[in-house]
Design a protein around this motif. Sequence first.
Motif, PDB file in Angstrom:
ATOM      1  N   GLU A   1      30.849 -55.430 -53.999  1.00 57.09           N
ATOM      2  CA  GLU A   1      29.660 -56.016 -54.593  1.00 57.09           C
ATOM      3  C   GLU A   1      29.696 -57.535 -54.430  1.00 57.09           C
ATOM      4  OE1 GLU A   1      29.145 -54.755 -58.629  1.00 57.09           O
ATOM      5  OE2 GLU A   1      27.048 -55.415 -58.669  1.00 57.09           O
ATOM      6  N   LYS A   2      30.915 -58.080 -54.496  1.00 54.64           N
ATOM      7  CA  LYS A   2      31.069 -59.539 -54.399  1.00 54.64           C
ATOM      8  C   LYS A   2      31.574 -59.944 -53.020  1.00 54.64           C
ATOM      9  CE  LYS A   2      31.654 -60.626 -59.228  1.00 54.64           C
ATOM     10  NZ  LYS A   2      32.511 -59.734 -60.040  1.00 54.64           N
ATOM     11  N   GLN A   3      31.273 -61.167 -52.656  1.00 51.45           N
ATOM     12  CA  GLN A   3      31.745 -61.695 -51.371  1.00 51.45           C
ATOM     13  C   GLN A   3      33.272 -61.669 -51.338  1.00 51.45           C
ATOM     14  OE1 GLN A   3      29.793 -65.362 -49.832  1.00 51.45           O
ATOM     15  NE2 GLN A   3      31.862 -66.143 -49.629  1.00 51.45           N
ATOM     16  N   PRO A   4      33.858 -60.999 -50.348  1.00 57.17           N
ATOM     17  CA  PRO A   4      35.322 -60.845 -50.356  1.00 57.17           C
ATOM     18  C   PRO A   4      36.042 -62.096 -49.845  1.00 57.17           C
ATOM     19  CG  PRO A   4      34.381 -59.729 -48.450  1.00 57.17           C
ATOM     20  CD  PRO A   4      33.219 -60.268 -49.241  1.00 57.17           C
ATOM     21  N   PRO A   5      37.295 -62.304 -50.291  1.00 54.93           N
ATOM     22  CA  PRO A   5      38.090 -63.414 -49.764  1.00 54.93           C
ATOM     23  C   PRO A   5      38.473 -63.162 -48.308  1.00 54.93           C
ATOM     24  CG  PRO A   5      39.423 -62.060 -51.246  1.00 54.93           C
ATOM     25  CD  PRO A   5      38.043 -61.492 -51.260  1.00 54.93           C
ATOM     26  N   THR A   6      38.615 -64.234 -47.550  1.00 54.48           N
ATOM     27  CA  THR A   6      38.996 -64.092 -46.131  1.00 54.48           C
ATOM     28  C   THR A   6      40.191 -64.998 -45.847  1.00 54.48           C
ATOM     29  OG1 THR A   6      37.549 -65.871 -45.365  1.00 54.48           O
ATOM     30  CG2 THR A   6      36.582 -63.671 -45.530  1.00 54.48           C
ATOM     31  N   ALA A   7      40.993 -64.608 -44.876  1.00 46.39           N
ATOM     32  CA  ALA A   7      42.275 -65.280 -44.624  1.00 46.39           C
ATOM     33  C   ALA A   7      42.087 -66.769 -44.300  1.00 46.39           C
ATOM     34  CB  ALA A   7      43.017 -64.584 -43.483  1.00 46.39           C
ATOM     35  N   TRP A   8      41.185 -67.087 -43.380  1.00 50.54           N
ATOM     36  CA  TRP A   8      41.045 -68.487 -42.967  1.00 50.54           C
ATOM     37  C   TRP A   8      40.391 -69.315 -44.051  1.00 50.54           C
ATOM     38  CZ3 TRP A   8      43.672 -70.966 -39.570  1.00 50.54           C
ATOM     39  CH2 TRP A   8      44.279 -70.243 -38.519  1.00 50.54           C
ATOM     40  N   ASN A   9      39.471 -68.737 -44.799  1.00 50.95           N
ATOM     41  CA  ASN A   9      38.854 -69.471 -45.897  1.00 50.95           C
ATOM     42  C   ASN A   9      39.875 -69.774 -46.975  1.00 50.95           C
ATOM     43  OD1 ASN A   9      37.118 -69.088 -48.733  1.00 50.95           O
ATOM     44  ND2 ASN A   9      36.219 -70.441 -47.213  1.00 50.95           N
ATOM     45  N   ARG A  10      40.767 -68.839 -47.243  1.00 49.59           N
ATOM     46  CA  ARG A  10      41.807 -69.086 -48.250  1.00 49.59           C
ATOM     47  C   ARG A  10      42.767 -70.172 -47.802  1.00 49.59           C
ATOM     48  NH1 ARG A  10      44.948 -63.880 -49.990  1.00 49.59           N
ATOM     49  NH2 ARG A  10      45.750 -65.216 -51.636  1.00 49.59           N
ATOM     50  N   SER A  11      43.044 -70.240 -46.489  1.00 50.40           N
ATOM     51  CA  SER A  11      44.041 -71.206 -46.044  1.00 50.40           C
ATOM     52  C   SER A  11      43.442 -72.611 -45.888  1.00 50.40           C
ATOM     53  CB  SER A  11      44.715 -70.736 -44.756  1.00 50.40           C
ATOM     54  OG  SER A  11      43.933 -71.062 -43.648  1.00 50.40           O
ATOM     55  N   ALA A  12      42.145 -72.720 -45.571  1.00 50.36           N
ATOM     56  CA  ALA A  12      41.504 -74.036 -45.415  1.00 50.36           C
ATOM     57  C   ALA A  12      40.007 -73.889 -45.650  1.00 50.36           C
ATOM     58  CB  ALA A  12      41.787 -74.611 -44.030  1.00 50.36           C
ATOM     59  N   ALA A  13      39.610 -73.892 -46.913  1.00 50.76           N
ATOM     60  CA  ALA A  13      38.220 -73.591 -47.280  1.00 50.76           C
ATOM     61  C   ALA A  13      37.232 -74.622 -46.734  1.00 50.76           C
ATOM     62  CB  ALA A  13      38.095 -73.491 -48.800  1.00 50.76           C
ATOM     63  N   ARG A  14      37.668 -75.862 -46.603  1.00 52.23           N
ATOM     64  CA  ARG A  14      36.786 -76.912 -46.103  1.00 52.23           C
ATOM     65  C   ARG A  14      36.476 -76.715 -44.617  1.00 52.23           C
ATOM     66  NH1 ARG A  14      36.557 -82.178 -45.685  1.00 52.23           N
ATOM     67  NH2 ARG A  14      38.433 -82.244 -44.411  1.00 52.23           N
ATOM     68  N   GLU A  15      37.387 -76.057 -43.928  1.00 55.50           N
ATOM     69  CA  GLU A  15      37.245 -75.924 -42.474  1.00 55.50           C
ATOM     70  C   GLU A  15      36.619 -74.601 -42.054  1.00 55.50           C
ATOM     71  OE1 GLU A  15      40.854 -76.963 -40.439  1.00 55.50           O
ATOM     72  OE2 GLU A  15      41.230 -78.676 -41.748  1.00 55.50           O
ATOM     73  N   TYR A  16      36.840 -73.558 -42.855  1.00 55.19           N
ATOM     74  CA  TYR A  16      36.386 -72.226 -42.449  1.00 55.19           C
ATOM     75  C   TYR A  16      35.620 -71.570 -43.585  1.00 55.19           C
ATOM     76  CZ  TYR A  16      40.020 -73.511 -39.223  1.00 55.19           C
ATOM     77  OH  TYR A  16      40.770 -74.211 -38.323  1.00 55.19           O
ATOM     78  N   GLY A  17      34.302 -71.493 -43.421  1.00 52.48           N
ATOM     79  CA  GLY A  17      33.470 -70.891 -44.444  1.00 52.48           C
ATOM     80  C   GLY A  17      33.420 -69.383 -44.283  1.00 52.48           C
ATOM     81  N   PHE A  18      32.721 -68.744 -45.211  1.00 51.34           N
ATOM     82  CA  PHE A  18      32.598 -67.287 -45.126  1.00 51.34           C
ATOM     83  C   PHE A  18      31.714 -66.897 -43.949  1.00 51.34           C
ATOM     84  CE2 PHE A  18      30.313 -63.324 -46.022  1.00 51.34           C
ATOM     85  CZ  PHE A  18      31.387 -62.462 -46.225  1.00 51.34           C
ATOM     86  N   TYR A  19      30.624 -67.637 -43.720  1.00 57.85           N
ATOM     87  CA  TYR A  19      29.662 -67.188 -42.699  1.00 57.85           C
ATOM     88  C   TYR A  19      30.182 -67.456 -41.296  1.00 57.85           C
ATOM     89  CZ  TYR A  19      26.468 -65.778 -46.252  1.00 57.85           C
ATOM     90  OH  TYR A  19      25.916 -65.101 -47.296  1.00 57.85           O
ATOM     91  N   SER A  20      30.604 -68.692 -41.036  1.00 55.19           N
ATOM     92  CA  SER A  20      31.185 -69.029 -39.729  1.00 55.19           C
ATOM     93  C   SER A  20      30.309 -68.610 -38.558  1.00 55.19           C
ATOM     94  CB  SER A  20      32.588 -68.432 -39.601  1.00 55.19           C
ATOM     95  OG  SER A  20      33.451 -69.091 -40.487  1.00 55.19           O
ATOM     96  N   ASN A  21      29.000 -68.804 -38.714  1.00 57.55           N
ATOM     97  CA  ASN A  21      28.115 -68.593 -37.580  1.00 57.55           C
ATOM     98  C   ASN A  21      28.318 -69.730 -36.588  1.00 57.55           C
ATOM     99  OD1 ASN A  21      26.719 -66.279 -38.610  1.00 57.55           O
ATOM    100  ND2 ASN A  21      25.667 -67.651 -40.049  1.00 57.55           N
ATOM    101  N   VAL A  22      28.358 -69.392 -35.307  1.00 57.39           N
ATOM    102  CA  VAL A  22      28.501 -70.432 -34.285  1.00 57.39           C
ATOM    103  C   VAL A  22      27.303 -71.379 -34.420  1.00 57.39           C
ATOM    104  CG1 VAL A  22      28.534 -70.909 -31.805  1.00 57.39           C
ATOM    105  CG2 VAL A  22      29.813 -68.946 -32.738  1.00 57.39           C
TER     106      VAL A  22
END
Length: 307
Positions: free
Chosen positions: A238-259
């Motif tokens: 139901e909620k947006q799940p955590p992702t590996a790269w977002n957890r390691s560097a949230a400023r650099e890798y967002g959830f959407y990461s659309n090119v």
Amino acid sequence: MLIRQGGDLTENDVTPRGIYLRRREFMTGVAGAGLALAAGPASAIALRGEPSRYSTDEEKTSKDNVTGYNNYYEFGVDKSDPARNAGALTTSPWTVKIDGECDKPGTYDLGDFLRGNTLQERIYRLRCVEGWSMVIPWLGVPLADLLKPYGPTSKAKYVAFETLERPSEMIGQRRSVLYWPYREGLRMDEAMNPLTIMAVGLYGETLPNQNGAPMRLVVPWKYGFKSIKSIVRISFTEKQPPTAWNRSAAREYGFYSNVNPEVDHPRWSQATERRIGEFRRRPTLMFNGYGEQVASMYRGMDLRKFF
Ligand SMILES: Nc1nc2c(c(=O)[nH]1)N[C@H]1C(S)=C(S)[C@@H](COP(=O)(O)O)O[C@H]1N2
Ligand SMILES: [Mo]
């Protein structure tokens, strides 16, 4: 693909390479082509998929580059590490856990999970967040077709994916370079978009281990790290799940990461890319050139904020 259990298949059906096929391995019915998941590294088996209208006709990246220049931190952080180390991974038997907000949770054998789906060839651009790109002929099935039979409920707003965690075979997992297991996620409409596929092969053969055998996601309008490899668990959430790269560097890798050539990575520009095998850089395209198929999903969203 129509998948038959292994009993009606003999070695002669599938070798050039003298592969021992286990009973639990599966085959496709596509034009009689066999798909088998054999243990060990030298296990690629010829496959055939129906051509797809979503394929690009751009020049493909050489097979040597597709299988020799990889990101797969479970097997090391250098581009040449996965090709060297991923052969150690046992990919058969393989089970996939389906859980969360759905009617038919359970643990499924890979063959059961894929059964009944037709393999397609999808030649897609893949754009890595680091600034390089490739054109790869995948063999896979639309993710929507795989997921629908599990009956996601109205609460299922996202789909979360998890890679295998097995440090005995995945030597990169012995160090904490990322949070293990590697995790990724998509919004439900992104998961169900016809461009999103679960790949089980490339260049007409089963997936090499370094490319994420036995199955990995391919989401071609997003940076490559969204295309998670060696998946063992899929959860409807139901909620947006955590992702590996977002957890390691949230400023650099967002959830959407659309090119997006207009939104730079904090440490480098995303305006251009180098196609592996070429010298000159080329402009990066919005949504990696797949805007016609995907832009409507993000209408009204601030893509700088939801990067
Ligand atoms: N489990 C897992 N999946 C992963 C990665 C990883 O390190 N671990 N790397 C990602 C990144 S950064 C890229 S660019 C693509 C590369 O896919 P390829 O090696 O098949 O080209 O895989 C993605 N999937
Ligand atoms: Mo990447």
